[in-house]
Write an enzyme that holds these catalytic residues in place. Sequence first.
Site, PDB file in Angstrom:
ATOM      1  CG  HIS A 178      -0.376   0.107   2.507  1.00  0.00           C
ATOM      2  ND1 HIS A 178      -0.056  -0.985   3.263  1.00  0.00           N
ATOM      3  CD2 HIS A 178       0.015   1.180   3.219  1.00  0.00           C
ATOM      4  CE1 HIS A 178       0.508  -0.591   4.382  1.00  0.00           C
ATOM      5  NE2 HIS A 178       0.562   0.719   4.387  1.00  0.00           N
ATOM      6  CD  GLU A 216       5.321   2.223  12.392  1.00  0.00           C
ATOM      7  OE1 GLU A 216       4.143   2.243  12.729  1.00  0.00           O
ATOM      8  OE2 GLU A 216       5.922   1.217  12.013  1.00  0.00           O
ATOM      9  CG  HIS A 240       6.185  -0.817   3.452  1.00  0.00           C
ATOM     10  ND1 HIS A 240       5.218  -1.152   2.535  1.00  0.00           N
ATOM     11  CD2 HIS A 240       5.656  -1.108   4.665  1.00  0.00           C
ATOM     12  CE1 HIS A 240       4.162  -1.622   3.177  1.00  0.00           C
ATOM     13  NE2 HIS A 240       4.403  -1.610   4.458  1.00  0.00           N
TER      14      HIS A 240
HETATM   15  N1  LIG Z   1      -5.474  -4.176   8.796  1.00  0.00           N
HETATM   16  C1  LIG Z   1      -4.525  -3.509   8.170  1.00  0.00           C
HETATM   17  O1  LIG Z   1      -4.360  -2.296   8.326  1.00  0.00           O
HETATM   18  C2  LIG Z   1      -3.609  -4.229   7.200  1.00  0.00           C
HETATM   19  C3  LIG Z   1      -2.516  -3.528   6.647  1.00  0.00           C
HETATM   20  C4  LIG Z   1      -1.685  -4.167   5.718  1.00  0.00           C
HETATM   21  C5  LIG Z   1      -1.942  -5.482   5.373  1.00  0.00           C
HETATM   22  N2  LIG Z   1      -3.007  -6.151   5.941  1.00  0.00           N
HETATM   23  C6  LIG Z   1      -3.246  -7.532   5.516  1.00  0.00           C
HETATM   24  O2  LIG Z   1      -4.602  -7.662   5.114  1.00  0.00           O
HETATM   25  C7  LIG Z   1      -5.105  -8.950   5.445  1.00  0.00           C
HETATM   26  C8  LIG Z   1      -6.340  -8.779   6.315  1.00  0.00           C
HETATM   27  O3  LIG Z   1      -5.974  -8.090   7.482  1.00  0.00           O
HETATM   28  P1  LIG Z   1      -7.033  -7.664   8.591  1.00  0.00           P
HETATM   29  O4  LIG Z   1      -6.301  -6.733   9.509  1.00  0.00           O
HETATM   30  O5  LIG Z   1      -8.297  -7.226   8.010  1.00  0.00           O
HETATM   31  O6  LIG Z   1      -7.249  -9.049   9.363  1.00  0.00           O
HETATM   32  P2  LIG Z   1      -8.449  -9.446  10.306  1.00  0.00           P
HETATM   33  O7  LIG Z   1      -9.071  -8.256  10.924  1.00  0.00           O
HETATM   34  O8  LIG Z   1      -7.925 -10.533  11.190  1.00  0.00           O
HETATM   35  O9  LIG Z   1      -9.499 -10.058   9.285  1.00  0.00           O
HETATM   36  C9  LIG Z   1      -9.358 -11.328   8.712  1.00  0.00           C
HETATM   37  C10 LIG Z   1     -10.650 -11.676   8.036  1.00  0.00           C
HETATM   38  O10 LIG Z   1     -10.560 -12.976   7.498  1.00  0.00           O
HETATM   39  C11 LIG Z   1     -11.800 -13.627   7.751  1.00  0.00           C
HETATM   40  N3  LIG Z   1     -11.622 -15.062   7.684  1.00  0.00           N
HETATM   41  C12 LIG Z   1     -10.826 -15.841   8.455  1.00  0.00           C
HETATM   42  N4  LIG Z   1     -10.929 -17.122   8.065  1.00  0.00           N
HETATM   43  C13 LIG Z   1     -11.785 -17.136   7.033  1.00  0.00           C
HETATM   44  C14 LIG Z   1     -12.280 -18.149   6.189  1.00  0.00           C
HETATM   45  N5  LIG Z   1     -11.888 -19.423   6.347  1.00  0.00           N
HETATM   46  N6  LIG Z   1     -13.138 -17.828   5.212  1.00  0.00           N
HETATM   47  C15 LIG Z   1     -13.545 -16.541   5.036  1.00  0.00           C
HETATM   48  N7  LIG Z   1     -13.086 -15.533   5.793  1.00  0.00           N
HETATM   49  C16 LIG Z   1     -12.228 -15.834   6.780  1.00  0.00           C
HETATM   50  C17 LIG Z   1     -12.197 -13.127   9.124  1.00  0.00           C
HETATM   51  O11 LIG Z   1     -13.564 -13.189   9.340  1.00  0.00           O
HETATM   52  P3  LIG Z   1     -14.363 -14.367  10.070  1.00  0.00           P
HETATM   53  O12 LIG Z   1     -13.653 -14.663  11.344  1.00  0.00           O
HETATM   54  O13 LIG Z   1     -15.719 -13.758  10.240  1.00  0.00           O
HETATM   55  O14 LIG Z   1     -14.362 -15.495   9.101  1.00  0.00           O
HETATM   56  C18 LIG Z   1     -11.849 -11.649   8.943  1.00  0.00           C
HETATM   57  O15 LIG Z   1     -12.893 -11.003   8.268  1.00  0.00           O
HETATM   58  C19 LIG Z   1      -3.940  -9.680   6.120  1.00  0.00           C
HETATM   59  O16 LIG Z   1      -3.225 -10.410   5.148  1.00  0.00           O
HETATM   60  C20 LIG Z   1      -3.055  -8.545   6.625  1.00  0.00           C
HETATM   61  O17 LIG Z   1      -1.708  -8.927   6.737  1.00  0.00           O
HETATM   62  C21 LIG Z   1      -3.838  -5.549   6.835  1.00  0.00           C
END
Ligand SMILES: NC(=O)c1ccc[n+]([C@@H]2O[C@H](COP(=O)([O-])OP(=O)(O)OC[C@H]3O[C@@H](n4cnc5c(N)ncnc54)[C@H](OP(=O)(O)O)[C@@H]3O)[C@@H](O)[C@H]2O)c1
Length: 475
Positions: A178, A216, A240
């Site tokens: 990003h 940070e 990054h």
């Molecule tokens: N958050 C950030 O700012 C950020 C920044 C950079 C990169 N990322 C990357 O983005 C990705 C998501 O991050 P996040 O922070 O949103 O993680 P998160 O809050 O833990 O969300 C993970 C999602 O995956 C779903 N999930 C888990 N198992 C599943 C399955 N078997 N089938 C369908 N859905 C499933 C969970 O929902 P349920 O439990 O309801 O299934 C939840 O909606 C990761 O790879 C992370 O490294 C995130």
Amino acid sequence: MGEATSIVIFGASGDLARRKLLPALYNLYLKGRLTEPLNIVGISRTPFSHTEWRERLSAGVLEHSPLSWDRSRWEEFAHHIWYVPGNASIPEDMQRLNNFLAGRELGTGRRLYYLSVAPPLYVPIVHNLGALGMHQETQGWRRAIFEKPFGTDLVSARALNEEIHSYFDESQVFRIDHYLGKETIQNIIYLRFANAIFEPMWNREHVDNVQISALEAVDVGTRGGYYDDFGVFRDMFQNHMLQMMMLTAIEPPEYFDADLIRDEKVRLLNSVRPIQPQDVICGQYGGYNPADDSDSSVRTATYAAMRIWVDNERWRGVPFYLRSGKALARKRTDIIINFRRTPQRMLGGRQSIPNALSICLQPDEGVQLAIDAKVPDTASDTRRVHMGFRYDHAFAATPIPEAYERLLHDVMQGDASLFARSDGIEAAWQLMDPVIRQSEQGMPLLYTPGGQGPPAADALLTRAGHVWDDGCGGS
Ligand SMILES: NC(=O)c1ccc[n+]([C@@H]2O[C@H](COP(=O)([O-])OP(=O)(O)OC[C@H]3O[C@@H](n4cnc5c(N)ncnc54)[C@H](OP(=O)(O)O)[C@@H]3O)[C@@H](O)[C@H]2O)c1
């Protein structure tokens, strides 16, 4: 009616979807950049109804993109939003999703799959998409976005690329970093190649050293478990930090084209000399709380500084200093090009203060050029002063969009310039793997939270006659 566009978000109940993806899509909708018919379809295991998911998302937009909030426009937008509860690693649930999409698309439509889930789910989701033919482009394009981190080392990244390529062609794959969606990062290319004054100076004849900092003030907080597994090298350097270095250092592509830019990036990484252990400093802030007392948790680096040499015609002999860490004095991300001193003859033997070009990525986004100016009413004293611009002044009427807005739009346009290609990801791991292995064998140096990082990171520069620049907003 035109061809439908479906944007499928795996991980719909997650943090990224709520905080970044839906606010970005809503902003694109307000700007008229999403074509209709439009379906935004979320899937995760939590049993939301369509209405419950919409409500959760509206709260997310209100909280994270409040300036663009408009209830009636949101309600218009929300008519395009749907939720399918399901486990994406179970084929039957994926089939239900496919049926739902087919029902909304009425035969033909383009699809964007956003894998906003933890990396271990990438392979089962790709496999299910492939087994059901959901990657096939017979009824419109199919594109897939993969979040960072992409692999944890060269072997795992390669295996993941192979798995993805067993169904998807590289042209369908968009690996997100990003940082590349940030306006200020894109401006590096424009600064270099759209301004005739910089390019002739952008080489070892004129540049003394380059410094890239992403610091940070916050510590790891509640991300301890995740962070133990990744540490600063996997979290910041493999992606990054190297991306910022590549944009600063690549050769100009013949024209602005995704593959030509990515060719140049890979060429650049391939000309980086293997990083020597003595050129890497690892730190851990005092009070870091590892998730467990295993060796790897205890050794997690929360800070690193390194010196990198690029062995090509343009940069041979110019050190690139990179540093990134947590729990430091202040948050700042910038790239500083330190130019060589002028010959001393004209100034009567006095040393000039070398020019420095600071590309300020956050906060206070902008560009500053430090120049040496004569102090009035003195015979020949000089002082460093700054010329520059700040985005919030120069473009006050055009707020900087969130990175995800630009990136999502680019994927829908099929423009991969700001996304990592498989060979680029692998070249970055190839460079970082030995550094990570080396760091895991030693103990990081302790540093004081709220300070400048380990003093050894200063010594890395002083032994070559350099110092870390104060950066934007500094002296
Ligand atoms: N958050 C950030 O700012 C950020 C920044 C950079 C990169 N990322 C990357 O983005 C990705 C998501 O991050 P996040 O922070 O949103 O993680 P998160 O809050 O833990 O969300 C993970 C999602 O995956 C779903 N999930 C888990 N198992 C599943 C399955 N078997 N089938 C369908 N859905 C499933 C969970 O929902 P349920 O439990 O309801 O299934 C939840 O909606 C990761 O790879 C992370 O490294 C995130």
